[in-house]
Design a protein around this motif. Sequence first.
Motif, mmCIF file in Angstrom:
data_model
loop_
_atom_site.group_PDB
_atom_site.id
_atom_site.type_symbol
_atom_site.label_atom_id
_atom_site.label_comp_id
_atom_site.label_asym_id
_atom_site.label_seq_id
_atom_site.Cartn_x
_atom_site.Cartn_y
_atom_site.Cartn_z
ATOM 1 N N THR A 1 0.845 -1.316 0.088
ATOM 2 C CA THR A 1 -0.019 -0.102 0.080
ATOM 3 C C THR A 1 0.891 1.338 0.015
ATOM 4 O OG1 THR A 1 -1.856 1.160 1.068
ATOM 5 C CG2 THR A 1 -0.171 0.139 2.502
ATOM 6 N N VAL A 2 0.148 2.422 0.047
ATOM 7 C CA VAL A 2 1.020 3.793 0.221
ATOM 8 C C VAL A 2 0.603 4.109 1.626
ATOM 9 C CG1 VAL A 2 1.431 3.874 -2.293
ATOM 10 C CG2 VAL A 2 -0.677 5.098 -1.131
ATOM 11 N N GLN A 3 1.754 4.995 1.773
ATOM 12 C CA GLN A 3 1.660 5.795 3.218
ATOM 13 C C GLN A 3 2.219 7.233 3.378
ATOM 14 O OE1 GLN A 3 3.414 3.466 6.297
ATOM 15 N NE2 GLN A 3 5.543 4.001 5.685
ATOM 16 N N ALA A 4 1.761 8.001 3.695
ATOM 17 C CA ALA A 4 2.309 9.428 3.932
ATOM 18 C C ALA A 4 3.563 9.548 4.965
ATOM 19 C CB ALA A 4 1.133 10.356 4.311
ATOM 20 N N ASP A 5 4.422 10.126 4.178
ATOM 21 C CA ASP A 5 5.965 10.486 5.029
ATOM 22 C C ASP A 5 5.548 11.780 5.501
ATOM 23 O OD1 ASP A 5 6.518 7.907 4.491
ATOM 24 O OD2 ASP A 5 7.610 8.660 2.669
ATOM 25 N N GLY A 6 5.668 11.875 7.116
ATOM 26 C CA GLY A 6 5.650 13.181 7.603
ATOM 27 C C GLY A 6 4.515 14.085 7.015
ATOM 28 N N ASP A 7 4.826 15.543 7.520
ATOM 29 C CA ASP A 7 3.998 16.442 7.184
ATOM 30 C C ASP A 7 3.975 16.953 5.606
ATOM 31 O OD1 ASP A 7 3.105 16.342 9.822
ATOM 32 O OD2 ASP A 7 4.648 17.894 10.298
ATOM 33 N N GLY A 8 4.861 16.464 4.804
ATOM 34 C CA GLY A 8 5.186 16.981 3.443
ATOM 35 C C GLY A 8 4.011 16.437 2.433
ATOM 36 N N GLY A 9 3.318 15.354 2.976
ATOM 37 C CA GLY A 9 2.465 14.721 1.919
ATOM 38 C C GLY A 9 3.019 13.890 1.070
ATOM 39 N N VAL B 1 -3.500 -6.340 6.686
ATOM 40 C CA VAL B 1 -4.043 -5.948 5.245
ATOM 41 C C VAL B 1 -5.313 -5.716 5.273
ATOM 42 C CG1 VAL B 1 -4.511 -7.316 2.878
ATOM 43 C CG2 VAL B 1 -2.104 -7.523 4.045
ATOM 44 N N ALA B 2 -6.186 -6.484 6.445
ATOM 45 C CA ALA B 2 -7.810 -5.995 6.142
ATOM 46 C C ALA B 2 -7.765 -4.542 6.715
ATOM 47 C CB ALA B 2 -8.348 -7.046 7.174
ATOM 48 N N ALA B 3 -7.180 -4.030 7.386
ATOM 49 C CA ALA B 3 -7.344 -2.633 7.852
ATOM 50 C C ALA B 3 -6.927 -1.595 7.147
ATOM 51 C CB ALA B 3 -6.419 -2.706 9.303
ATOM 52 N N ALA B 4 -5.836 -1.797 6.275
ATOM 53 C CA ALA B 4 -5.224 -1.077 5.168
ATOM 54 C C ALA B 4 -6.401 -1.339 3.872
ATOM 55 C CB ALA B 4 -3.828 -1.592 4.697
ATOM 56 N N SER B 5 -7.078 -2.160 3.657
ATOM 57 C CA SER B 5 -7.867 -2.227 2.633
ATOM 58 C C SER B 5 -9.197 -1.262 2.742
ATOM 59 C CB SER B 5 -8.333 -3.850 2.314
ATOM 60 O OG SER B 5 -9.138 -4.216 3.548
ATOM 61 N N LEU B 6 -9.291 -0.695 3.890
ATOM 62 C CA LEU B 6 -10.474 -0.178 4.242
ATOM 63 C C LEU B 6 -10.219 1.234 3.960
ATOM 64 C CD1 LEU B 6 -11.647 -1.552 7.823
ATOM 65 C CD2 LEU B 6 -12.588 -2.016 5.500
ATOM 66 N N VAL B 7 -8.740 1.716 3.961
ATOM 67 C CA VAL B 7 -8.577 3.193 3.774
ATOM 68 C C VAL B 7 -7.498 3.390 2.629
ATOM 69 C CG1 VAL B 7 -9.108 3.673 6.175
ATOM 70 C CG2 VAL B 7 -6.854 3.170 5.587
ATOM 71 N N SER B 8 -7.094 2.450 2.083
ATOM 72 C CA SER B 8 -5.812 2.722 1.124
ATOM 73 C C SER B 8 -6.026 1.590 -0.025
ATOM 74 C CB SER B 8 -4.356 2.285 1.870
ATOM 75 O OG SER B 8 -4.238 3.099 3.311
ATOM 76 N N SER B 9 -5.095 2.026 -0.937
ATOM 77 C CA SER B 9 -5.334 1.231 -2.331
ATOM 78 C C SER B 9 -4.345 0.320 -2.169
ATOM 79 C CB SER B 9 -4.752 2.380 -3.471
ATOM 80 O OG SER B 9 -5.769 3.337 -3.635
ATOM 81 N N LEU B 10 -4.291 -0.995 -2.664
ATOM 82 C CA LEU B 10 -3.573 -2.000 -2.415
ATOM 83 C C LEU B 10 -3.056 -2.808 -3.930
ATOM 84 C CD1 LEU B 10 -5.359 -3.972 0.184
ATOM 85 C CD2 LEU B 10 -3.667 -2.314 0.581
ATOM 86 N N THR B 11 -2.003 -3.000 -3.935
ATOM 87 C CA THR B 11 -1.541 -3.613 -4.937
ATOM 88 C C THR B 11 -0.593 -4.851 -4.730
ATOM 89 O OG1 THR B 11 -0.553 -3.610 -7.350
ATOM 90 C CG2 THR B 11 0.574 -2.153 -5.410
ATOM 91 N N VAL B 12 -0.096 -5.677 -5.636
ATOM 92 C CA VAL B 12 0.700 -6.901 -4.871
ATOM 93 C C VAL B 12 1.797 -6.945 -6.153
ATOM 94 C CG1 VAL B 12 -1.194 -8.230 -4.422
ATOM 95 C CG2 VAL B 12 -0.736 -8.329 -6.796
ATOM 96 N N THR B 13 3.145 -7.368 -5.714
ATOM 97 C CA THR B 13 3.945 -7.694 -6.669
ATOM 98 C C THR B 13 4.202 -9.117 -6.635
ATOM 99 O OG1 THR B 13 5.786 -7.721 -4.756
ATOM 100 C CG2 THR B 13 5.539 -5.507 -6.179
ATOM 101 N N PHE B 14 4.835 -9.699 -7.920
ATOM 102 C CA PHE B 14 4.764 -11.062 -7.996
ATOM 103 C C PHE B 14 6.089 -11.532 -7.665
ATOM 104 C CE2 PHE B 14 1.591 -9.559 -10.788
ATOM 105 C CZ PHE B 14 0.408 -10.421 -10.691
ATOM 106 N N HIS B 15 6.256 -12.848 -7.263
ATOM 107 C CA HIS B 15 7.485 -13.588 -7.011
ATOM 108 C C HIS B 15 8.009 -14.315 -8.166
ATOM 109 C CE1 HIS B 15 8.188 -13.572 -2.459
ATOM 110 N NE2 HIS B 15 7.248 -12.616 -2.742
#
Length: 220
Positions: A156-164, A206-220
């Motif tokens: 998922t993605v997350q904000a870093d600090g106050d810079g957005g 993952v379940a918590a993040a799916s409620l508020v964030s976009s999710l993607t996957v990378t393949f092995h």
Amino acid sequence: MPQRHARLDSTMLDRLLVRPGWTRTVLVRRSTAGALAFLAAVLFVRDAAATDRVPIVVAARDLAPGRPLQPEDVRIAGYEPGTVPNGVITDIDDATTHTVAGPIRAGEPLTDVRLLTPRLAGAALGSADGRIVPVRLTDAAVTDLLREGDIVDVLTVQADGDGGEQSARILTTDSVVVLISEKDARQRSSDRVVLVAMSPEDATAVAAASLVSSLTVTFH
């Protein structure tokens, strides 16, 4: 008239033909009785073997992943005790409470790891405490590329600090895709759900993040 001598190399049929009629009749009756007795013994052994077979549930037709099982999708078949797979389903009513987790061919035994059951996550991860989490990926094209059994990391993605500014955050690694919902022309591609097996701790994140964030996957 020259005397006829019995041939030393005469066959069983020759010997039978030169016997008196009543002797031939007795031999034929004895041979027939012996053949019938042998046939009866063969049928008895076959019926006994059939009786010892274990009734299990098998697919009555080819089954696609994500399909809720219906009574007409399955049937009972007899298997020899030594050939019955582990975790096989033996009751049709039990089978029809589940959804198919992967492609199943007609005649294939239904086991607990081929259906969405509590044991599927454990079998996929090799751990008894695995969990299955439904995930909707942001990019529908990625969902189209996924297949059951793929090993993926969920991000998922997350904000870093106050810079957005935002950065990627890995929520779980080495998770296993166990089911992808089928495409349906009546719904949007982004509505398709991917079921992913992972540890209990990662499942919560993952379940918590799916409620508020976009999710993607990378393949092995």
